[in-house]
Scaffold this motif. Sequence first.
Motif, mmCIF file in Angstrom:
data_model
loop_
_atom_site.group_PDB
_atom_site.id
_atom_site.type_symbol
_atom_site.label_atom_id
_atom_site.label_comp_id
_atom_site.label_asym_id
_atom_site.label_seq_id
_atom_site.Cartn_x
_atom_site.Cartn_y
_atom_site.Cartn_z
ATOM 1 N N UNK A 47 23.644 -37.319 -5.236
ATOM 2 C CA UNK A 47 22.658 -36.250 -5.363
ATOM 3 C C UNK A 47 21.239 -36.796 -5.264
ATOM 4 N N UNK A 48 21.064 -38.062 -5.556
ATOM 5 C CA UNK A 48 19.753 -38.703 -5.494
ATOM 6 C C UNK A 48 19.967 -40.218 -5.388
ATOM 7 N N UNK A 49 19.068 -40.908 -4.702
ATOM 8 C CA UNK A 49 19.171 -42.360 -4.582
ATOM 9 C C UNK A 49 17.919 -42.991 -5.175
ATOM 10 N N UNK A 50 18.117 -44.067 -5.930
ATOM 11 C CA UNK A 50 17.013 -44.846 -6.516
ATOM 12 C C UNK A 50 17.154 -46.263 -5.978
ATOM 13 N N UNK A 51 16.145 -46.720 -5.205
ATOM 14 C CA UNK A 51 16.283 -47.992 -4.509
ATOM 15 C C UNK A 51 15.127 -48.943 -4.789
ATOM 16 N N UNK A 52 15.482 -50.225 -4.928
ATOM 17 C CA UNK A 52 14.477 -51.290 -4.972
ATOM 18 C C UNK A 52 13.918 -51.455 -3.563
ATOM 19 N N UNK A 53 12.811 -52.189 -3.430
ATOM 20 C CA UNK A 53 12.220 -52.435 -2.115
ATOM 21 C C UNK A 53 12.654 -53.783 -1.554
ATOM 22 N N UNK A 54 12.521 -54.851 -2.373
ATOM 23 C CA UNK A 54 12.831 -56.193 -1.889
ATOM 24 C C UNK A 54 14.291 -56.516 -2.161
ATOM 25 N N UNK A 55 15.096 -56.623 -1.066
ATOM 26 C CA UNK A 55 16.524 -56.924 -1.194
ATOM 27 C C UNK A 55 16.965 -57.728 0.020
ATOM 28 N N UNK A 69 17.252 -41.126 9.102
ATOM 29 C CA UNK A 69 17.779 -40.907 10.444
ATOM 30 C C UNK A 69 19.189 -40.357 10.431
ATOM 31 N N UNK A 70 19.820 -40.350 9.247
ATOM 32 C CA UNK A 70 21.174 -39.819 9.093
ATOM 33 C C UNK A 70 21.078 -38.330 8.765
ATOM 34 N N UNK A 71 21.708 -37.473 9.578
ATOM 35 C CA UNK A 71 21.584 -36.025 9.428
ATOM 36 C C UNK A 71 22.058 -35.533 8.070
ATOM 37 N N UNK A 72 23.023 -36.216 7.468
ATOM 38 C CA UNK A 72 23.521 -35.786 6.160
ATOM 39 C C UNK A 72 22.709 -36.400 5.009
ATOM 40 N N UNK A 73 22.408 -37.697 5.128
ATOM 41 C CA UNK A 73 21.739 -38.381 4.022
ATOM 42 C C UNK A 73 20.295 -37.946 3.851
ATOM 43 N N UNK A 74 19.651 -37.517 4.957
ATOM 44 C CA UNK A 74 18.235 -37.159 4.831
ATOM 45 C C UNK A 74 18.022 -35.918 3.975
ATOM 46 N N UNK A 75 19.115 -35.229 3.651
ATOM 47 C CA UNK A 75 19.033 -34.065 2.765
ATOM 48 C C UNK A 75 19.082 -34.464 1.288
ATOM 49 N N UNK A 76 19.174 -35.774 1.029
ATOM 50 C CA UNK A 76 19.256 -36.290 -0.348
ATOM 51 C C UNK A 76 17.944 -37.002 -0.678
ATOM 52 N N UNK A 77 17.310 -36.669 -1.797
ATOM 53 C CA UNK A 77 16.005 -37.272 -2.122
ATOM 54 C C UNK A 77 16.112 -38.781 -2.347
#
Length: 489
Positions: A47-55, A69-77
């Motif tokens: 439902x939501x993604x929380x991501x670090x920057x440096x990996x 760029x993913x048609x499905x994932x871009x609908x997830x904040x």
Amino acid sequence: MIHVLIVEDQAASRYLLKALLEGSDYRVTEAADGVEALAAARREPPDIVVSDALMPRMDGFALCRAWMQDENLKLIPFVFYSATYTTPEDEALALALGAVRYLMKPVEPQLFLAELQTVRMEWAARLAPGSVPPLAEPDFKAMHDVALARKLDNKMAQLSEANLKLSQSEHNYRQLFEDNPHPMWVYDLQTLAFLAVNDAAIAAYGYSCDEFLAMTAIDIRPAEEVPRLLQAIEEVKQGTPMSGIWRHRKKDGTPMDMEVVSHLIEFNGRHANMALGQDVTERERAREQVLHYTEQLKDALMNTVQVATTLSELRDPYTAGHERRVASIAVALGDELGLEAQRVKGLQVAGLLHDIGKITIPSEILSKPGKLSAIEYQLIQGHSQTGYEVLKTVAFPWPVAEVVLQHHERLDGSGYPHGLKGEAIHLEARILAVADVVEAMSAHRPYRAALGIELALAEIERGRGNQYDGAVVDACLKLFRKKTYSIPV
């Protein structure tokens, strides 16, 4: 239940974030980098993604671009949560890629949860979720490269600053080592080869630096110290610091006592021991002289006591040797009772002097063969007090005067001169009381023949716990009846 995908390469940070979210009724999926995150999200979109920057492999910016760029994932904040990319330019890049928040670590837990709640509410209210125009590939590459270069420059600056501090620290440490006025040396824990020495060590031992570096820690010690050194090295390897006084040897063979403290260090990639020493040869020599003088004083004291005992015996030749025999019995009792050696020595001195007060009693009374008159007996009883008066100003390391004063006291208060009872009587006086009775009854006296050891033991057994200390009586009976102790002649 709201499903959150955490993308974070640091396991500890993932664990803390997961614990916070699960404790607030979120369901959590974890990923260690962008590649894992994309695979996990495509299997089960969150439902939501929380991501670090440096990996590693795929960083947060590349993940965010692929996400949008993913048609499905871009609908997830998509929310950034980073501690390394913290400039306004980093935030601008993230938002340009389509992220809805750029949070910089650390954020208070409640504020973080509130931000997630706000993101979900705002995202649900958007007319066209995921409608941020994607960055063109050249623009993304340029902005991404600038962000990476900026981060690399920052890391290089931090590394340069850390190296400068390390260099300064090493310089200061070496300065302390080289300029220390006390000898210092470093040696390899495996080979014991010297790795470094300071000028003070060179001056103290007489070897040059090159000579030292061709030697081992064994070479500055006499042969008899080597086993102790090897044992200490094993203990050092287990984490026990080496310390104490060691016998070392100079280049010219002169021995010296060195007080050494040491600790483990890494020295040029090798496990080593750094030691600091202080030459205490003169101090140890002075200490040994003090010990020698102390022993001489002890001998002089005992000789003086023996002289006093001899003078007392000259006044009463019929009981000659009584004080020495009482002292011997008292020492044996003290050992049997487990008294420490120093206390037993005091008991011996008190035994040798317990009748010194009799020097003031006329010899004709001391050697009178018949029954004493009441006045004569009173004079005899006064010897305990007289002995105390003679000895009370002598600075013995034991309560000799008090023990002499009390050696005729009895547990039930029937003794003299003060009728003391029980624990009010020194233990040493209670021991002397038993030793005195046993010796007196078993030996010859001017007014009677010797009664024998069995009658003497029967007497103290009869008075056990009333007149005589029970533990002392038991020790005495054990000595004579079980250990076949005999009174010295």
